[in-house]
Every structure is written in C-alpha cells, then in structure tokens.
Design an enzyme around this catalytic site. Structure first.
Site, PDB file in Angstrom:
ATOM      1  CB  SER A   1      83.169  51.334  23.432  1.00 28.27           C
ATOM      2  OG  SER A   1      81.814  51.715  23.320  1.00 28.27           O
ATOM      3  CB  ALA A   2      79.844  46.939  25.625  1.00 28.55           C
ATOM      4  NE  ARG A   3      76.777  54.585  24.254  1.00 29.85           N
ATOM      5  CZ  ARG A   3      76.658  55.908  24.134  1.00 29.85           C
ATOM      6  NH1 ARG A   3      77.546  56.709  24.694  1.00 29.85           N
ATOM      7  NH2 ARG A   3      75.655  56.429  23.457  1.00 29.85           N
TER       8      ARG A   3
ATOM      9  CB  THR B   1     107.388  63.145  44.051  1.00 38.90           C
ATOM     10  OG1 THR B   1     108.352  63.505  45.043  1.00 38.90           O
ATOM     11  CG2 THR B   1     106.048  63.760  44.391  1.00 38.90           C
TER      12      THR B   1
ATOM     13  NE  ARG C   1      92.062  46.261  44.945  1.00 35.61           N
ATOM     14  CZ  ARG C   1      90.815  46.244  45.400  1.00 35.61           C
ATOM     15  NH1 ARG C   1      90.290  45.143  45.920  1.00 35.61           N
ATOM     16  NH2 ARG C   1      90.081  47.332  45.372  1.00 35.61           N
TER      17      ARG C   1
ATOM     18  NE  ARG D   1      76.323  49.210  27.514  1.00 33.43           N
ATOM     19  CZ  ARG D   1      77.225  50.152  27.693  1.00 33.43           C
ATOM     20  NH1 ARG D   1      78.489  49.853  27.777  1.00 33.43           N
ATOM     21  NH2 ARG D   1      76.857  51.414  27.790  1.00 33.43           N
TER      22      ARG D   1
ATOM     23  CD  GLN E   1      87.133  42.870  43.882  1.00 31.99           C
ATOM     24  OE1 GLN E   1      88.231  42.405  43.601  1.00 31.99           O
ATOM     25  NE2 GLN E   1      86.330  42.300  44.755  1.00 31.99           N
ATOM     26  CD1 TRP E   2      92.600  48.162  37.989  1.00 34.74           C
ATOM     27  CD2 TRP E   2      92.793  45.952  37.654  1.00 34.74           C
ATOM     28  NE1 TRP E   2      93.825  47.919  37.424  1.00 34.74           N
ATOM     29  CE2 TRP E   2      93.967  46.578  37.208  1.00 34.74           C
ATOM     30  CE3 TRP E   2      92.676  44.567  37.526  1.00 34.74           C
ATOM     31  CZ2 TRP E   2      95.042  45.873  36.653  1.00 34.74           C
ATOM     32  CZ3 TRP E   2      93.735  43.864  36.971  1.00 34.74           C
ATOM     33  CH2 TRP E   2      94.900  44.514  36.549  1.00 34.74           C
TER      34      TRP E   2
END
Ligand code: FAD
Length: 309
Positions: free
Chosen positions: A122-124, A89, A228, A201, A109-110
C-alpha cells in the site's frame, strides 16, 4: 539488489526452521520455498506457499483416498489425458502463493488475469522505495515497424545513451518531488505539513516497483503462463513468467511436461485447417486462396505446419 540483508536473513531463518507435516510435499518445490529469484533490475519472484503436487491432481480426478500413485506411468497418462481434453478442475486442486516485486507497468498487465487473489503493497500506508526499472542496454529497442505491439532493433550509441539518461533523470526527478511533497520540512528548514502519501504517489512513473502476494490455482496459472511466457508477450512480463515456469516444472513435473507439450508447444487447428492438412496429406497443393482461410489465418497455419528448420 532486490532484497536487503535483513530480508535475506529473514528468508534464511524461515528456511532454517522446517516443520513436520502430513500434507503432500513436492521435494522440487521445497527447494524453492521463500528463495527470491531475481528478475529485471530490482524485481523478484519467491514462493511463499503451495498446496498439492502431481499426485494431488490424479487423486482429485479419481476422487480417491490415497496419496496418489501406485504407477507413475498411469498417473502420467491420466494427467496428459486431462490436459489434452481440457479437464481443468483437477489442476485447480493445486495452488501456489507467490511474492512478486515488479514494475507498475508490468503489474498493470499482470493484474488483467482476474482468477488470482492479490494483496498489493500500500502506497497510501507506506513510502515507496526509490527503485525504478531501467532497461538493460540489450532491451532498449526501437518501435517495431511491422508490429504495433512489438519491438524492433536495439538502440545504439548516442541514441541509447540519450534515452537511458532521460529515463533515469525523469525517474529521479519524480522521486525527488515525491519526497519533497511528503516531507515535513521545507527546503529552507522550516516546517510544513507534508502531503498525504495517497496523493504524493500520483506523480510517480510507471517504471517504479511495487510488490504483491499473488495466489492462483494451477489451471489458471497455466493459462497465465501460456499467454505471458509466449514470445508475443512483452519482454518485461515474460521474464517473470519464464522464472515461474521453472518453479512449476520443479513443483509438478508431470503436469508441467503435459502443459509444455499440449499448450506451449501445441496448436489449435480450426476445421478448415484440419481439412487443409488432410488435402495436403493426399498430395494436393493447397494455397491460401483455395484453403478458405484469411491471409492471417493462413500465415499462422503455415507457421504451424512448416518445419522451422
Ligand atoms: C500479448 C497480449 C497482448 C494484450 N493486449 C491487450 C490490449 O491491447 N488491451 C487490453 O485491454 N488487454 C490486452 N491483453 C490482455 C488480454 O486481453 C486479457 O485481458 C489477459 O490476457 C487476461 O486473460 P484472461 O481474461 O483469459 O485471464 P483471466 O482473467 O485469468 O481469466 C482466465 C479465464 O477465466 C474466465 N474468466 C475470468 N473472468 C471472467 C469473467 N468475468 N467473465 C467470463 N469469463 C471469465 C475466462 O475464460 C478467462 O479466459 C493482452 C494480453 C496479451 C497476452
């Protein structure tokens, strides 16, 4: 180039307007703030904000009023003690917020590291750029024959050229179709409605770049880096972790040194392994058969106790 001239100018402007603060400041980290550290062919990592420093870890552990440390050596000893005994902590009291640009397959993976806060581009809402990760020639490796999750020898000559050509062509064809689906004009110039961004997309490959803001505390960041920045991690995520390691070493140098010592360079020994070490120290020739360990455990144990030189 990962950043446009406009973006670079924005970063320069941010860095040109320092503000006074009463908060803890890490000089090492101030040098990183907002700069983009380039990773892979179009990616980057940049520090957007941070909270705390080595002294903040000590201060939290002691629940003290002071800004930290009268004696650096005492603080170093305490931080090393906390790391050694898994007192997590106090490390959670430090936080970092990063802006990361990375290929989608790396992001998959991340994002498995659940203990961070994330906001992704955002690809929307927006149109993705035509930016795809194409491995450098020295990373264009064959499938490993000994490790199903690893790489073997680097591809060369005609085979390397064939693979690179396929990667580039597929990426560009997918992006051409993405643009054509979004377009409000047909190839012959007549108008069309254009497909919604959130649907167009879906034909884009996993080597296209995305971006996110990623905020995490130091304890969970160390856990991420342990997994990683390790040789078992895939190269394409490891290079991001390596850059973050350098940033963290400048941010909290004492904590990072303890992390390197106990986590990155250290090893966990099972009770069977400790028993073997004790028997070896007494001069016994211990083998896998007499160790009580499986073949895999024994191989890893020998990898730890044998001097690689
Ligand atoms: C080399 C390598 C190979 C991998 N291969 C695969 C693979 O083939 N397939 C695959 O699916 N994944 C794979 N992974 C992902 C891996 O299994 C983990 O999901 C990932 O590393 C995140 O680890 P974590 O859960 O410890 O991290 P975080 O999510 O950051 O969590 C940190 C810690 O918090 C605690 N925690 C967080 N959330 C919870 C919860 N909901 N419940 C209980 N405790 C929690 C746990 O103690 C955890 O260790 C691989 C990872 C690596 C490094």
């Amino acid at each position: 180039m990962p950043l446009s001239p406009d973006q670079l100018a924005e970063i320069a402007a941010q860095r040109a307007t320092p503000k006074p603060t009463l908060r803890a400041v890490s000089e090492g980290m101030e040098a990183h703030l907002y700069h983009a550290h380039e990773v892979l062919d179009h990616g980057f990592v940049r520090v957007i904000d941070y909270m705390g420093d080595d002294a903040a870890i000590v201060q939290a552990a002691r629940v003290s009023y002071g800004a930290g440390t009268k004696h650096v050596s005492n603080d170093e000893g305490l931080i090393r003690y906390l790391m050694r005994h898994w007192h997590s902590t106090p490390f959670e009291m430090c936080e970092i917020k990063l802006h990361v640009k990375l290929p989608v397959f790396v992001a998959r993976q991340w994002i498995r590291h659940r203990t961070a806060n994330v906001n992704e581009y955002s690809a929307r809402y927006s149109i993705l750029d035509r930016e795809f990760y194409i491995p450098a020639p020295d990373q264009l490796a064959a499938q490993s024959v000994v490790n199903n999750q690893g790489r073997g020898a680097v591809l060369e000559g005609a085979e390397a050229a064939r693979v690179l050509e396929m990667l580039k062509r597929d990426s560009n064809t997918a992006y051409d179709h993405y643009e054509a689906m979004l377009s409000e004009t047909q190839a012959d110039g007549s108008p069309q409605q254009g497909l919604a961004r959130e649907l167009a997309r879906m034909n884009l490959p996993a080597n296209i770049y995305t971006q996110w803001y990623w905020k995490v505390d130091l304890h969970n960041l160390f856990h991420f880096l342990r997994l990683r920045a390790d040789p078992h991690a895939q190269y394409e995520i490891r290079v991001y972790a390596d850059v973050i390691c350098k940033v963290v070493a400048d941010w909290v140098p004492i904590a990072f040194a303890a992390f390197e010592d106990y986590r990155m360079g250290g090893a966990t020994l099972s009770s069977k392994a400790i028993d073997c070490v004790r028997r070896m120290l007494k001069g016994e020739q211990v083998t896998q058969e007499t160790s009580g360990m499986s073949k895999g455990e024994w191989r890893e144990f020998i990898g730890v106790v044998n001097d690689p030189a």
